[in-house]
Scaffold this active site. Structure first.
Site, PDB file in Angstrom:
ATOM      1  N   PHE A 188      46.190  73.407  25.444  1.00  0.00           N
ATOM      2  CA  PHE A 188      44.781  73.094  25.193  1.00  0.00           C
ATOM      3  C   PHE A 188      44.106  74.323  24.608  1.00  0.00           C
ATOM      4  O   PHE A 188      44.081  75.389  25.233  1.00  0.00           O
ATOM      5  CB  PHE A 188      44.043  72.663  26.466  1.00  0.00           C
ATOM      6  CG  PHE A 188      42.637  72.218  26.160  1.00  0.00           C
ATOM      7  CD1 PHE A 188      42.372  70.901  25.833  1.00  0.00           C
ATOM      8  CD2 PHE A 188      41.592  73.130  26.139  1.00  0.00           C
ATOM      9  CE1 PHE A 188      41.084  70.493  25.499  1.00  0.00           C
ATOM     10  CE2 PHE A 188      40.295  72.723  25.803  1.00  0.00           C
ATOM     11  CZ  PHE A 188      40.055  71.404  25.490  1.00  0.00           C
ATOM     12  N   ASP A 294      45.813  82.921  24.029  1.00  0.00           N
ATOM     13  CA  ASP A 294      44.587  82.229  24.418  1.00  0.00           C
ATOM     14  C   ASP A 294      44.360  82.462  25.910  1.00  0.00           C
ATOM     15  O   ASP A 294      45.045  81.885  26.751  1.00  0.00           O
ATOM     16  CB  ASP A 294      44.732  80.730  24.109  1.00  0.00           C
ATOM     17  CG  ASP A 294      43.499  79.925  24.518  1.00  0.00           C
ATOM     18  OD1 ASP A 294      42.741  80.384  25.400  1.00  0.00           O
ATOM     19  OD2 ASP A 294      43.309  78.819  23.966  1.00  0.00           O
ATOM     20  N   LYS A 325      34.970  81.203  28.831  1.00  0.00           N
ATOM     21  CA  LYS A 325      34.789  80.789  30.227  1.00  0.00           C
ATOM     22  C   LYS A 325      34.238  81.869  31.180  1.00  0.00           C
ATOM     23  O   LYS A 325      33.037  82.049  31.262  1.00  0.00           O
ATOM     24  CB  LYS A 325      36.116  80.229  30.733  1.00  0.00           C
ATOM     25  CG  LYS A 325      36.420  78.851  30.076  1.00  0.00           C
ATOM     26  CD  LYS A 325      37.419  78.072  30.889  1.00  0.00           C
ATOM     27  CE  LYS A 325      37.809  76.769  30.260  1.00  0.00           C
ATOM     28  NZ  LYS A 325      37.155  75.634  30.868  1.00  0.00           N
ATOM     29  N   THR A 350      25.818  82.881  10.621  1.00  0.00           N
ATOM     30  CA  THR A 350      24.438  83.318  10.845  1.00  0.00           C
ATOM     31  C   THR A 350      24.323  84.243  12.045  1.00  0.00           C
ATOM     32  O   THR A 350      23.832  85.356  11.948  1.00  0.00           O
ATOM     33  CB  THR A 350      23.497  82.106  11.058  1.00  0.00           C
ATOM     34  OG1 THR A 350      23.497  81.317   9.878  1.00  0.00           O
ATOM     35  CG2 THR A 350      22.072  82.563  11.360  1.00  0.00           C
TER      36      THR A 350
END
Lengths: 470, 470
Positions: A188, A294, A325, A350
């Site tokens: 995931f 990750d 997280k 931005t």
């Protein structure tokens, strides 16, 4: 004094259940919220004002021991006084009301804010690029990987060709090349389109969305307990590594980067061994690809080290490490100057992150180091794991494949199937424990970093109580 | 009392230039920041503590009249007292320190926070889904479009087939279908992979990144002044609409949604006419596709209405409207219940937005309505536009194709080329005006909503001063 008592002198001593979950007030609030927002995934409606430390209070007055912590994110407990202080600071207020376009107009405190986060960066990483969510962090890392891969291919200093500049505006090669990120089954990494193309844990995350056809390798499935199955598990590592190697050799487009979780979290708390992760590192080096680790869910102390991959001394260190997280902010760490694109405005947008969330990440990191919270998580996790081992012996049907030994409180186990698992999660709420699942059949513990032995005792007693009724 | 005086009794009366830009302190700070972050796009380093209202102060002590406003985002001026009050509120502090997983565990104030934003939603839109940036908002909208398109195809209530559930895990059809979003040449919709695939303004935004091969239509290029070229411009609308129609008829995969900015901003302040936008609406209805209006840059009052597309009375109203920038929060508005996916957890992620930023958006909306700031922008914009028309007559070589009449302060013009434009932008800093560009050759004005006649006078005098030296 224990860290939870130090932060939270008024933390409840135990959960309190006063209604069903969701109770009538939660149900009414979920219905009302549904008029303006998709509220169907809501378990209950929280009263964050009344929540404290490891306890989450809902609008019906139920007080849950929270071992899910907003999907593995709340780092230091609800209403942590050190974070409230950071939230009230002039620096934070300015970051909220004067949100900079950080790339064009950084503030006088920008360097200090970023340096504070880098104090708890993974070993060997000395730069960061900031984003807004775990999915965003991964996609920004993919961009860095693709920029690097193509720059290397054209010899770093060369300008873009007219053909590249023209074709990219049509989303065609060579300006927009066919390149891939390799990830794993059951992984995931987020739910946007590119991150979603690397995610492979549940169909519901991806159905009906166009995707990049990027390769998926198998992630090892070990036999538990690990110490009794070393030979078979080593063979499993070798098998999966050969699949990865084969994909690098045969995939129809070049694989520029490999993306892996040290522990596949949403996908079932599938742990990787040191041999597997080092094997992946070796393959990326051999094939001229980058390694992205990750750590969106595993990072910031939850496994007993600041970063889960540091358990494995991967050498050389990974090229990019993504976070989100528990840092309440997102982005990626890196160390190689070649991962800075050859021109400004390539890795750009931005806002380039949110200084308000970055200030909070710095404050979180400061507390994590000050109180050595990875060590607390390790101490409490070891204590909890032993108790769960005992429960596993007592209830082998309901606690299977206990996972997370020596990984602090980052613990999980399986039940027979999704029905049994979901019933268990719901039943735990009836005794005042808010607990989450992963994969189809697993329970994952994701408490805060201020979860201690007294909380573990309550959790274990609650599990025992529920399972004794099965 | 004028709105800027009301908010900012200590706002400077004029810019002050005390050094080159970037000055020596900015240069040193940019270099230092470069050790931890990619700081090459920084113009100078700001002192947000000292900035007030329409004036941005840098670390060298230069005080700029800011008509760029953090790339069109600061809504109510620096250190706006109403927003500081919101930032200091208990609600905000809790949103910062107790960041919820909003989909699973909304808070007791979540409905109120969202309802406050919806008070300034575009006409006809009554729901929102929240995200974190403009690019994120657009990609979340794409997801909603694809979910809807496939649900419609399979008849809404049907479950997913086994083949869909299996193929999607391999990123293959039918679970991961080949569908497209149509966008326009010169469009800017963000820089992640799917949003980047719809962006088509500059190669630097996209080079070296894999993309979805989605169709691009031509966006009208009008002749200015508009009121003297009506026949030709109507023909241009018809020509571009026929290209869109043709793409719907011939593109190799189904086009599920059309994405358009009412004014292409990053791409050069290319305005769309009412006829063009209504024509697009009609084509989407004819072909069973959805219309997404990207108001990331044009939204929240800057064009003299709350939302730029409301100038055109598009009928029926667009299906989805995305927002970010001036709201300091991001997401999309929608109204059709069929745009709520058929199951929970399809449009979902850990945080589902950031309530801290959503609270700020509500506070911004409250001030915008209370002081009717779109009307202020309209009044000031009309005043400014007339003065710029006079300058255009005086300096026709340097103010070409003046755009934005009746669009409040959302004004732009072109110079001869990128060199002339960049020189102008740099020269404006020497007289204390921070001003931005768009496309290769254009200047865009993006002041705050509390930019008034006195600021417009300073801006016009500065332009006159610089151009008189050319």
């Amino acid at each position: 004094m224990s860290i939870s008592s130090l932060y939270f002198p008024t933390e409840p001593a135990a959960p309190q259940v006063v209604s069903s979950s969701p109770g009538p007030k939660s149900q009414a609030a979920i219905t009302a919220l549904g008029n303006v927002f998709d509220s169907r995934a809501a378990y209950f409606v929280s009263d964050y004002e009344k929540s404290v430390g490891n306890y989450l209070v809902d609008v019906d007055g139920n007080t849950y021991l929270d071992v899910y912590a907003q999907i593995a994110s709340i780092p230091l407990g609800y209403n942590n006084p050190a974070l409230i202080e950071a939230a009230k600071s002039d620096k934070m207020i300015r970051a909220i009301v004067d949100r900079p376009a950080l790339g064009n107009f950084p503030g006088k405190d920008s360097e200090e804010i970023i340096a504070e986060i880098l104090k708890v960066a993974p070993k060997g990483q000395d730069k960061l690029w900031s984003g807004l969510s775990g999915a965003d962090a991964n996609e920004l890392a993919f961009k860095a990987v693709f920029f690097w891969y193509q720059s290397k291919k054209r010899g770093y200093t060369t300008q873009f060709t007219a053909e590249e500049n023209e074709s990219v505006m049509k989303n065609q090669a060579p300006g927009s090349p066919d390149l891939a990120i390799l990830s794993f089954e059951r992984a995931f990494h987020g739910r946007l389109f590119a991150s979603g193309s690397t995610t492979c844990s549940k169909p519901i995350h991806k159905l009906d969305l166009p995707s990049f056809n990027w390769p998926k390798a198998e992630f090892p499935s070990y036999k538990y307990p690990l110490d009794q199955n070393e030979t078979e598990n080593a063979a499993e590592d070798a098998r999966c590594l050969s699949i990865v190697e084969n994909l690098f050799n045969t995939w129809k487009v070049p694989i520029a980067g490999l993306l892996v979780e040290p522990i596949q979290s949403e996908g079932g708390d599938n742990h990787a061994s040191k041999a597997f992760l080092q094997g992946l590192r070796d393959i990326t080096l051999k094939h001229g690809a980058l390694m992205i680790v990750d750590e969106v869910q595993t990072g910031v102390g939850a496994t007993g080290k600041l970063w889960a991959h540091e358990h494995f001394d991967i050498s050389p260190v990974p090229d990019l490490v993504t976070f989100s997280k528990k840092f309440q902010s997102a982005g990626y760490f890196f160390h190689d100057p070649e991962l800075v694109p050859n021109f400004a405005y390539r890795q750009f947008n931005t806002w380039c992150g949110d200084p308000a969330r970055m200030i909070l990440a710095g404050a979180i990191g400061h507390e994590v180091v000050k109180h050595d919270l990875p060590a607390v998580a390790k101490r409490v996790g070891d204590y909890l794991y032993k108790k769960l081992e005992a429960l596993q012996t007592k209830y082998p049907k309901y606690i299977r494949d206990l996972r997370g030994k020596d990984r602090a409180t980052f613990i999980a186990w399986s039940l027979a199937d999704v029905t049994a698992r979901n019933k268990f999660l719901a039943d735990m709420k009836t005794v005042g424990v808010n607990i989450g699942g992963c994969a189809e059949d697993s329970v994952r513990l994701r408490p805060t970093l201020v979860f201690e032995e007294k909380h573990a005792d309550i959790l274990v007693d609650a599990i025992d109580k529920i399972l004794s009724g099965y």
